[in-house]
Design an enzyme around this catalytic site. Structure first.
Site, PDB file in Angstrom:
ATOM      1  N   HIS A 292      -6.014   9.586  -4.560  1.00  0.00           N
ATOM      2  CA  HIS A 292      -5.943   8.304  -3.827  1.00  0.00           C
ATOM      3  C   HIS A 292      -7.269   8.055  -3.125  1.00  0.00           C
ATOM      4  CE1 HIS A 292      -3.837   4.899  -1.893  1.00  0.00           C
ATOM      5  NE2 HIS A 292      -4.760   5.092  -0.954  1.00  0.00           N
ATOM      6  N   CYS A 293      -8.049   7.158  -3.685  1.00  0.00           N
ATOM      7  CA  CYS A 293      -9.320   6.766  -3.078  1.00  0.00           C
ATOM      8  C   CYS A 293      -9.637   5.365  -3.593  1.00  0.00           C
ATOM      9  CB  CYS A 293     -10.414   7.766  -3.435  1.00  0.00           C
ATOM     10  SG  CYS A 293     -10.540   8.085  -5.192  1.00  0.00           S
ATOM     11  N   HIS A 294     -10.652   4.760  -2.998  1.00  0.00           N
ATOM     12  CA  HIS A 294     -10.987   3.369  -3.342  1.00  0.00           C
ATOM     13  C   HIS A 294     -12.480   3.215  -3.573  1.00  0.00           C
ATOM     14  CE1 HIS A 294      -7.036   2.412  -1.538  1.00  0.00           C
ATOM     15  NE2 HIS A 294      -7.435   3.051  -0.453  1.00  0.00           N
TER      16      HIS A 294
ATOM     17  N   ASP B 258      -8.030   9.313   0.420  1.00  0.00           N
ATOM     18  CA  ASP B 258      -7.979   7.937   0.937  1.00  0.00           C
ATOM     19  C   ASP B 258      -9.379   7.426   1.327  1.00  0.00           C
ATOM     20  OD1 ASP B 258      -6.736   5.499   1.524  1.00  0.00           O
ATOM     21  OD2 ASP B 258      -6.626   5.993   3.650  1.00  0.00           O
TER      22      ASP B 258
ATOM     23  N   TYR C 128      -9.114  -8.106   5.615  1.00  0.00           N
ATOM     24  CA  TYR C 128     -10.188  -7.396   6.319  1.00  0.00           C
ATOM     25  C   TYR C 128     -11.416  -7.360   5.415  1.00  0.00           C
ATOM     26  CZ  TYR C 128      -8.968  -3.408   3.293  1.00  0.00           C
ATOM     27  OH  TYR C 128      -8.720  -2.608   2.219  1.00  0.00           O
TER      28      TYR C 128
ATOM     29  N   ARG D 138      -0.199  -1.408  -8.446  1.00  0.00           N
ATOM     30  CA  ARG D 138       0.237  -1.164  -7.076  1.00  0.00           C
ATOM     31  C   ARG D 138       0.918  -2.412  -6.532  1.00  0.00           C
ATOM     32  NH1 ARG D 138      -3.463  -0.147  -1.663  1.00  0.00           N
ATOM     33  NH2 ARG D 138      -2.319   1.617  -0.829  1.00  0.00           N
TER      34      ARG D 138
ATOM     35  N   ARG E 237       0.272  -6.401   7.241  1.00  0.00           N
ATOM     36  CA  ARG E 237      -1.066  -6.671   7.784  1.00  0.00           C
ATOM     37  C   ARG E 237      -2.119  -6.715   6.671  1.00  0.00           C
ATOM     38  NH1 ARG E 237      -3.666  -1.745   7.687  1.00  0.00           N
ATOM     39  NH2 ARG E 237      -2.115  -0.095   7.536  1.00  0.00           N
TER      40      ARG E 237
ATOM     41  N   HIS F 196       1.407   7.582   0.786  1.00  0.00           N
ATOM     42  CA  HIS F 196       1.314   8.134   2.144  1.00  0.00           C
ATOM     43  C   HIS F 196       2.688   8.481   2.743  1.00  0.00           C
ATOM     44  CE1 HIS F 196      -2.452   6.460   1.134  1.00  0.00           C
ATOM     45  NE2 HIS F 196      -2.374   5.323   1.766  1.00  0.00           N
TER      46      HIS F 196
HETATM   47  C1  0GY Z   1      -4.893   2.738   1.979  1.00  0.00           C
HETATM   48  C2  0GY Z   1      -4.447   2.118   3.206  1.00  0.00           C
HETATM   49  C3  0GY Z   1      -4.762   0.914   3.687  1.00  0.00           C
HETATM   50  C4  0GY Z   1      -5.366  -0.156   2.977  1.00  0.00           C
HETATM   51  C5  0GY Z   1      -5.113  -0.500   1.704  1.00  0.00           C
HETATM   52  O1  0GY Z   1      -5.063  -1.959  -0.067  1.00  0.00           O
HETATM   53  C6  0GY Z   1      -5.525  -1.746   1.055  1.00  0.00           C
HETATM   54  O2  0GY Z   1      -6.288  -2.511   1.625  1.00  0.00           O
HETATM   55  O3  0GY Z   1      -4.401   0.296   0.950  1.00  0.00           O
HETATM   56  C7  0GY Z   1      -4.377   0.644   5.071  1.00  0.00           C
HETATM   57  O4  0GY Z   1      -5.006  -0.193   5.734  1.00  0.00           O
HETATM   58  O5  0GY Z   1      -3.408   1.288   5.560  1.00  0.00           O
HETATM   59  O6  0GY Z   1      -4.113   3.290   1.205  1.00  0.00           O
HETATM   60  O7  0GY Z   1      -6.061   2.667   1.698  1.00  0.00           O
END
Ligand code: 0GY
Length: 293
Positions: free
Chosen positions: A27-29, A245, A45, A120, A126, A177
């Site tokens: 799990h990473c972005h 993450d 955001y 997903r 939020r 999570h």
């Molecule tokens: C995560 C958690 C968050 C954000 C996102 O898609 C997203 O913007 O998942 C968060 O703000 O809790 O998994 O990265």
């Protein structure tokens, strides 16, 4: 980036725990860079750019072999940055996309060829506007022939309302999570036990034992989250995944040191067998094996 946005740690420590060879950060972005991959106009955001080169440098620094990159809400349904990172990583990464309901079979197939293996569905208010459940059910049908699974992100208080919908999906589901438990209530509290019971009753539901940095009440000490993750790892050793993450979007309390996050792993998966399942066998089975129907 937003004025109160905390950028990722620029010099994470080397973990004391050596992850086994072949471990997957599941799990990473990647974010941007915005010059090339602009953020979505309807995002909630605006993050700090977190490009693929930084992600793969972190992978190497922490000792991981592979990544599962999850499309984040700030890029909406434009998966270009994700697909670019997958192409760059070759067989060393897989992806989880967020797709528009009008996506075509050809576009889905192209994503599959690039390494996407899941979509997903985000229910965190939020982060996203509400999507009607019928839309998600249509997407679930569209991806079925590809053998993809569905990653769901929700907060603990929404589990009860969402459970009937999760039952309708009729495919493999990964809950992000740990369903975001409130760790001020203990493991035995009915709220967390509701989640444990759900996994007990439904073998198609997996979870990521990730994000102690988001769930803890005592940052940067993550010990209060350990019993929750450890319970899930020990009860469901073949249905858990772990991820950094990175780059930790929307953290407000502190900037996590990724090396310290890796050091939580032996506390939640205390034996080599549990570590092998969590870090290698489970993610490899889910993301690197062929599930095409
Ligand atoms: C995560 C958690 C968050 C954000 C996102 O898609 C997203 O913007 O998942 C968060 O703000 O809790 O998994 O990265």
């Amino acid at each position: 980036m937003d004025p109160d946005y905390l950028p990722f740690h620029d010099n994470p420590s080397k973990p004391a725990f050596s992850v086994p060879e072949g471990a997957v950060d599941a799990h990473c972005h990647v974010f941007g860079p915005a010059d090339t991959f602009p953020y979505h106009p309807k995002r909630k955001y605006t993050p700090c750019d977190a490009p693929k080169e930084k992600l793969f440098a972190l992978r190497d620094h922490l000792g991981f072999a592979r990544n599962v990159i999850v499309q984040a809400s700030c890029h909406g349904t434009d998966n270009a940055a994700l697909l670019d990172a997958l192409q760059y990583a070759g067989d060393r990464a897989r992806g989880v996309a967020v797709v528009d309901p009008n996506i075509t079979d050809e576009e889905l197939q192209a994503m599959h060829n690039a390494g996407v293996r899941a979509v997903r569905f985000n229910f965190v208010k939020r982060l996203v506007d509400t999507t009607p459940k019928e839309v998600f059910l249509d997407i679930a049908e569209k991806i079925r022939p590809l053998g993809w699974h569905i990653v769901v992100y929700f907060e603990a208080q929404d589990l009860e309302e969402l459970t009937p919908f999760l039952m309708q999906l009729n495919t493999l589901i990964v809950v992000d999570h740990m369903g975001r438990p409130d760790v001020s209530k203990d493991v035995e509290h009915e709220d967390f036990q509701r989640f444990v019971t759900l996994l007990q009753a439904h073998e198609n539901i997996w979870t990521k034992v990730s994000c102690p940095e988001r769930l803890t009440l005592n940052p940067p000490n993550y010990d209060d989250v350990v019993p929750f993750a450890r319970t899930l790892v020990e009860r469901f050793p073949d249905r858990v995944l772990w991820g950094t993450d990175w780059p930790h979007p929307n953290m407000k309390s502190h900037i996590p040191d990724d090396g310290k996050l890796v050091d939580v792993i032996p506390k939640i998966a205390p034996t080599p067998d549990l570590q092998q399942a969590l870090l290698i066998d489970n993610p490899m089975r889910l993301y690197w094996q062929d599930h095409t129907r």
